[in-house]
Design a protein around this motif. Structure first.
Motif, short mmCIF file in Angstrom:
data_model
loop_
_atom_site.label_atom_id
_atom_site.label_comp_id
_atom_site.label_asym_id
_atom_site.label_seq_id
_atom_site.Cartn_x
_atom_site.Cartn_y
_atom_site.Cartn_z
N ARG A 86 -6.07 -1.38 -0.52
CA ARG A 86 -5.61 0.00 -0.70
C ARG A 86 -6.76 1.00 -0.60
O ARG A 86 -6.63 2.04 0.03
N GLU B 176 0.36 4.34 -3.75
CA GLU B 176 0.54 2.93 -4.10
C GLU B 176 1.42 2.28 -3.05
O GLU B 176 2.47 2.82 -2.68
N PRO B 177 1.03 1.13 -2.52
CA PRO B 177 1.82 0.48 -1.46
C PRO B 177 3.24 0.14 -1.92
O PRO B 177 3.46 -0.24 -3.07
#
Length: 303
Positions: free
Chosen positions: A198, A247-248
């Protein structure tokens, strides 16, 4: 009388006894014994000094350590010394005597070029517990809110793993200075590969300051407590910065896992060849769909 002065006076009064103890009161151990000692005792104070210890500051440091070793200031405190330790070189601490305090195996460096008894007594008392927070994939965004509001304050985060954890004593010292003002935390990138992807962590260790939806990269070569503190207090505005990535989503995580699997199983030229096949397949699918759409538009309408 305030809390600090109380301990200073105790240290100074009892410090009169220092001259009656010597270096022999502090056990000399080898680097190979360090991990075993840290694992055996909850509290370990280690004095790192050059060999021979002939300078005035080194002799004073040994006397202070000897005094603490002969007192019952912290129950169960184990005090040892190491001469010409590899850890001192790894931390780039120079040739001066330095103290590192291990609390249940978590080290903190005394951030002072001079070891004075009153400072050591107060430092030990104030740092019995670790201060750095440990973040991972499950709690990073919840605690930091780095991309979703930053209502929990600023975060100074060390990204590292077991192969590059030499900054831990220094990082705990930074956390001690910033306590109650800035959140100081650690991420183990081996345990949280999602965070590594990330934030595009490519170097170990990597240090990032998170503030108001922005991430500021610490890229200075100096790895000393003073430099870190100056960076967190204001200097970060001069550093390269980026918007904190969101955030994924579960789909992003799935895609990343698929790519990682493909790289692992079809690494190198094999992975590049597989990429070309996938791109060609997508182009073929796109062209086919476009042709069908055009053919459907050309067909005469029946009324």
């Amino acid at each position: 009388m305030n809390y600090r002065n109380h301990f200073v006076q105790i240290a100074l009064i009892l410090g009169c006894l220092v001259s009656s103890v010597g270096a022999d009161d502090v056990e000399l151990v080898l680097d190979e014994q360090r991990d075993e000692i840290v694992a055996r005792y909850d509290y370990v104070l280690m004095l790192f000094h050059p060999d021979p210890c002939i300078t005035e500051d080194c002799k004073n440091a040994l006397h202070h350590a000897s005094y603490i070793a002969n007192s019952s200031y912290i129950p169960g405190l184990k005090i040892v010394r190491l001469a010409n330790s590899a850890l001192q070189s790894k931390l780039a601490l120079g040739n001066k005597p330095r103290l590192i305090f291990f609390r249940k195996a978590v080290p903190i460096l005394l951030d002072s070029s001079e070891i004075r008894l009153d400072d050591v007594v107060i430092w030990l008392e104030q740092n019995k517990e670790p201060v750095s927070r440990h973040l991972d994939t499950s709690n990073f965004e919840h605690l930091t809110q780095a991309a979703t509001g930053a209502t929990t304050g600023d975060w100074f985060v060390l990204f590292q793993n077991d192969q590059c954890d030499h900054l831990l004593p220094i990082w705990e010292s930074v956390g001690s200075h910033l306590k109650h003002r800035i959140n100081v935390a650690i991420v183990n990138t081996d345990a949280s590969p999602e965070l590594k992807r990330r934030f595009r962590i490519t170097k170990c260790p990597t240090i990032i300051f998170f503030r108001l939806g922005r991430m500021y990269m610490y890229e200075l070569s100096t790895k000393e407590p003073t430099s870190f503190l100056q960076f967190a207090n204001r200097w970060y505005v001069n550093a390269p910065s980026f918007s904190v990535p969101s955030e994924p989503t579960p789909f992003d995580a799935l895609t990343d896992n698929v790519v990682a699997w493909l790289k692992e199983n079809f690494g190198g030229t094999g992975f590049m060849f597989l990429q070309l096949i996938l791109v060609a397949a997508l182009l073929f699918l796109l062209i086919t769909c476009c042709r069908r759409f055009l053919v459907a538009r050309k067909k005469p309408k029946l009324y």
